[in-house]
Design an enzyme around this catalytic site. Structure first.
Site, PDB file in Angstrom:
ATOM      1  N   LYS A 202       8.936 -13.540 -12.500  1.00 46.81           N
ATOM      2  CA  LYS A 202       8.007 -12.706 -13.265  1.00 46.81           C
ATOM      3  C   LYS A 202       8.070 -11.286 -12.715  1.00 46.81           C
ATOM      4  CE  LYS A 202       3.364 -12.675 -12.600  1.00 46.81           C
ATOM      5  NZ  LYS A 202       3.136 -11.242 -12.279  1.00 46.81           N
TER       6      LYS A 202
ATOM      7  N   ASP B 268       2.496 -12.601  -6.240  1.00 46.46           N
ATOM      8  CA  ASP B 268       2.398 -11.642  -5.128  1.00 46.46           C
ATOM      9  C   ASP B 268       0.924 -11.423  -4.759  1.00 46.46           C
ATOM     10  OD1 ASP B 268       1.631 -10.082  -7.273  1.00 46.46           O
ATOM     11  OD2 ASP B 268       2.994  -8.418  -6.846  1.00 46.46           O
ATOM     12  N   SER B 269       0.015 -12.082  -5.488  1.00 44.19           N
ATOM     13  CA  SER B 269      -1.397 -12.120  -5.073  1.00 44.19           C
ATOM     14  C   SER B 269      -1.528 -12.787  -3.706  1.00 44.19           C
ATOM     15  CB  SER B 269      -2.243 -12.861  -6.115  1.00 44.19           C
ATOM     16  OG  SER B 269      -1.657 -14.106  -6.436  1.00 44.19           O
TER      17      SER B 269
ATOM     18  N   ASP C  47       7.301 -14.505  -8.279  1.00 42.25           N
ATOM     19  CA  ASP C  47       6.800 -13.188  -8.686  1.00 42.25           C
ATOM     20  C   ASP C  47       7.570 -12.103  -7.927  1.00 42.25           C
ATOM     21  OD1 ASP C  47       5.125 -11.557 -10.100  1.00 42.25           O
ATOM     22  OD2 ASP C  47       3.341 -11.970  -8.882  1.00 42.25           O
TER      23      ASP C  47
ATOM     24  N   GLU D 263       6.267  -7.123 -13.506  1.00 43.37           N
ATOM     25  CA  GLU D 263       5.203  -6.396 -14.201  1.00 43.37           C
ATOM     26  C   GLU D 263       5.761  -5.235 -15.011  1.00 43.37           C
ATOM     27  OE1 GLU D 263       2.125  -5.222 -11.457  1.00 43.37           O
ATOM     28  OE2 GLU D 263       1.869  -7.262 -10.704  1.00 43.37           O
TER      29      GLU D 263
ATOM     30  N   GLU E  23      -2.898  -9.647 -18.696  1.00 42.22           N
ATOM     31  CA  GLU E  23      -3.966  -9.569 -17.686  1.00 42.22           C
ATOM     32  C   GLU E  23      -4.947  -8.449 -18.030  1.00 42.22           C
ATOM     33  OE1 GLU E  23      -2.788  -9.521 -13.554  1.00 42.22           O
ATOM     34  OE2 GLU E  23      -4.850  -9.131 -12.882  1.00 42.22           O
TER      35      GLU E  23
END
Ligand code: KIV
Length: 263
Positions: free
Chosen positions: A114, A45-46, A84, A116, A179
């Site tokens: 993925k 999602d970056s 993501d 978070e 991270e």
């Protein structure tokens, strides 16, 4: 050519072979990364930061992630493609989480997703995994929680990080991204859980490394974090090409006879 799967990644950890991972958002770069032997391609999602010009990942939508994941999957033959899950695609309910995770496999060709979070998202990880979808967890600096963390800060609470890593492993994650975590803590986490850790700003002792493609290739000309080593400077080369093109158009040097069709 062995296709990379979650089983292959688990074996790589056992055999102490480092896992290379990179983000990608489009067909040409995904193809290059795959052909260069990168093991895991994350459609991060970056994309919000490095492609859309947003200042955080929060505005990125499910439909945008599905679009990018589909074009990446189309290019990739060997690597495992991980989609993501964007902000608010899995936080509100387990039902949302499972349905949205399913879209990455059903509509976009990913082999895993993925999300978070640590202990707080274990039930969600379990539910998605029980639906037959491999899940990669992501702990430490989790950009979707930027407002709770009070900024993009290195995370140093060792006990909490070790507990998060243990809990996501127990919930069935096949891997965990670490991270913004000090190297000695990442080293302890990597030694204490059986699943592969993939580090970004987390030191050398993770089982693998991931970088944001636009940072490491020098495409991103905005803020680049200290840990993001730049391997080439693509923006410089692109600017040189664009400037020469403009100059040649203005000077009536382009197109030349070799670029012109004759009658
Ligand atoms: O979105 C992303 O690119 C990521 C990586 C930084 C791990 O989550």
């Amino acid at each position: 050519m062995e296709k990379i799967t979650v089983t292959v990644l688990a074996r790589m950890k056992q055999e102490k072979k480092r896992i290379s991972a990179i983000t990608a958002y489009d067909y040409p770069f995904a193809r290059m990364a795959d052909e260069c032997g990168i093991d895991l391609i994350l459609v991060g999602d970056s994309v919000g930061n490095v492609v859309q010009g947003e200042s955080s990942t929060l505005p990125v939508t499910m439909d945008q992630m599905i679009y990018h994941t589909r074009i990446v999957s189309r290019a990739v033959k060997r690597a495992i493609v991980v989609g993501d899950m964007p902000f608010m695609s899995y936080q509100a309910s387990r039902r949302d989480a499972v349905l949205n995770a399913g879209r990455f496999l059903k509509e976009a060709g990913a082999a895993a997703v993925k999300l978070e979070g640590g202990a707080a998202v274990c039930d969600t990880i379990r539910a998605i995994r029980d639906a037959g979808i491999p899940v990669q967890a992501h702990i430490g600096l989790t950009p979707q929680s930027v407002h709770v963390m009070g900024g993009f800060k290195v995370q140093r609470e060792e006990d909490r990080l070790l507990e998060d890593a243990r809990k996501v492993t127990e919930a069935g994650a096949f891997s965990v991204v670490l991270e913004g975590i000090p190297g000695p803590i990442s080293q302890k986490i990597s030694a204490s859980i059986p699943i592969p850790t993939i580090g970004i700003g987390a030191g050398i002792d993770c089982d693998g490394q991931i970088l944001v493609l636009h940072d490491m290739l020098g495409i991103n000309e905005g803020h680049v974090p200290r840990f993001a080593k730049r391997y080439v400077e693509i923006a410089k080369i692109a600017r040189e090409g664009l400037t020469r093109y403009r100059a040649e158009v203005e000077a009536e040097e382009f197109p030349g006879p070799e670029h012109t069709f004759q009658k």
